[in-house]
Design a protein around this motif. Structure first.
Motif, short mmCIF file in Angstrom:
data_model
loop_
_atom_site.label_atom_id
_atom_site.label_comp_id
_atom_site.label_asym_id
_atom_site.label_seq_id
_atom_site.Cartn_x
_atom_site.Cartn_y
_atom_site.Cartn_z
N UNK A 4 1.06 2.99 1.31
CA UNK A 4 1.54 2.65 2.66
C UNK A 4 2.83 3.40 2.98
N UNK A 5 3.71 3.52 2.00
CA UNK A 5 4.96 4.24 2.22
C UNK A 5 4.70 5.71 2.53
N UNK A 6 3.74 6.29 1.81
CA UNK A 6 3.40 7.70 2.05
C UNK A 6 2.89 7.92 3.47
N UNK A 7 1.99 7.07 3.90
CA UNK A 7 1.43 7.18 5.25
C UNK A 7 2.51 6.91 6.29
N UNK A 8 3.36 5.94 6.02
CA UNK A 8 4.44 5.62 6.95
C UNK A 8 5.40 6.79 7.10
N UNK A 9 5.64 7.51 6.00
CA UNK A 9 6.53 8.67 6.06
C UNK A 9 5.95 9.76 6.97
N UNK A 10 4.65 10.01 6.84
CA UNK A 10 4.01 10.99 7.71
C UNK A 10 4.03 10.54 9.17
#
Length: 408
Positions: A4-10
């Motif tokens: 979720x953090x990775x997608x949120x960063x993008x």
């Protein structure tokens, strides 16, 4: 959680670019409008509306057209770059989340009764959200028995053709009052609280007092103009004097500072905006309790729990298949591992037998021994020898028949 953090960063990168693009686009277009407007004014002043353009002005117009074209091309290029960033978000989702979750499904899980319950939960969720037309369409499509919630008692109604207005009424009223509270209109909530005063008192609710308190504070915000009305309205606090004496004293003391303004007084905390969000939560909790509903939608709770549990279940399923451990996960009502959903999903106590290390069930309830120690019934049946049972935690011997089932 890392996914979720990775997608949120993008996603944050896209939002940042979009915000910058919007500012750049607005600034560039404003400059072009000012430039072309000034050029038009200059041409009309120098040569008139019908005169032919001189060579110099023709060159200036050519440069103006080139500038407009370059700006449009630049904005189009930046817009294309945003599209590529959006596509990277989609790729990040595909990379970090397993789109195929069918592996954790259990065949035969959704029998007729289970499917009916799911349909009822979905319909109730849309009623809660105020989406009554969607709920009605689902009722007609499902042709299920929908649980009707009323202030008196629940009943079942076949909903294949239509929805009884009495079924929607509690949800319509609840959503209407909540919408009014969100825009700081207290009158509908106050009328509802007064009409349900006895039931609210029975469940020790302070909703009505807090609504009167907020209304009184709204009068204080009007300054000395509302002083007489505030004093008159204070009579509504009389039924609550016993349980809320200190709060009422604070409200009465604030009247001294009406001339200089409550915001400039020691009572400035009365103007805290968070209390409006709190009153919405309190009303939702108490209204749901009176209607026989849970505070949160069962569908929302189940969906959130599924989102938390799904990654762990997918991983354990992959391990089971890789190691060919057949029979490890074949029960419909139990999981092969414990999934921690957090304290917000704790709705009742759970007892695990310290001997067999299994959670107790209706068929295997917890049993209290004479000495006070608790084990499961299955453990009790396995441990007694003849007519005697020795407690596994203390030296006391007792008869298995003396053990009593307990309820948490």
């Amino acid at each position: 959680m890392d996914q979720c953090v990775t997608v949120e960063r993008e996603l944050e990168k896209v939002l940042h670019k979009f915000s910058g693009y919007g500012q750049l686009c607005e600034r560039g277009l404003e400059e072009l409008i000012d430039y072309t407007g000034g050029l038009k004014h200059e041409i009309l002043q120098s040569q008139g509306q019908d005169a032919e353009l001189s060579g110099t002005l023709s060159l200036v117009l050519t440069q103006c057209c080139k500038r407009i074209k370059d700006t449009v091309q630049k904005l189009a290029s930046d817009h294309k770059d945003i599209h590529s960033s959006v596509s990277r978000v989609g790729k990040a989702i595909d990379k970090n989340f397993d789109s195929d979750i069918s592996s954790v499904g259990i065949d035969g899980c959704w029998q007729a009764d289970s499917q009916r319950l799911l349909n009822e939960v979905m319909v109730e969720h849309f009623f809660r959200q105020g989406m009554l037309d969607v709920a009605e369409e689902l009722c007609q499509g499902f042709c299920v028995c929908v649980h009707i919630i009323s202030c008196s008692k629940p009943s079942l109604k076949e909903s294949g053709l239509s929805v009884d207005p009495s079924q929607k009424e509690p949800f319509v009223e609840l959503n209407r009052i909540l919408e009014a509270l969100k825009v700081r209109v207290l009158r509908p909530a106050l009328e509802w609280a007064v009409s349900n005063r006895e039931m609210l008192i029975a469940q020790n609710s302070s909703l009505e007092f807090k609504l009167h308190r907020l209304y009184f504070i709204s009068l204080l915000m009007g300054g000395t103009t509302n002083q007489r009305e505030a004093l008159q309205y204070a009579k509504n606090f009389q039924p609550f004097a016993l349980n809320h004496q200190k709060d009422i004293q604070v409200l009465m003391g604030s009247l001294v500072y009406l001339r200089q303004g409550i915001e400039n007084s020691p009572y400035v905390h009365l103007l805290d905006a968070n209390q409006w969000a709190d009153i919405c939560d309190i009303f939702t909790r108490d209204a749901c309790a009176l209607l026989g509903l849970s505070v949160e939608s069962p569908l929302s709770v189940s969906f959130s729990a599924g989102c938390v549990a799904l990654p762990a279940l997918i991983n354990i399923k992959a391990v089971i298949e890789q190691r060919q451990c057949t029979g490890v996960w074949n029960q419909k009502d139990e999981l092969p591992i414990e999934v921690d959903l957090g304290k917000k999903c704790w709705y009742h106590s759970i007892f695990a037998c310290p001997i067999l290390r299994q959670q107790t069930t209706d068929n295997n309830p917890p049993m209290k021994l004479v000495c006070g120690h608790i084990i499961s019934r299955d453990a009790l049946n396995k441990m007694f020898n003849g007519s005697k049972l020795k407690c596994p935690y203390c030296p006391m011997e007792q008869s298995p028949g003396d053990a009593k089932q307990i309820f948490f």
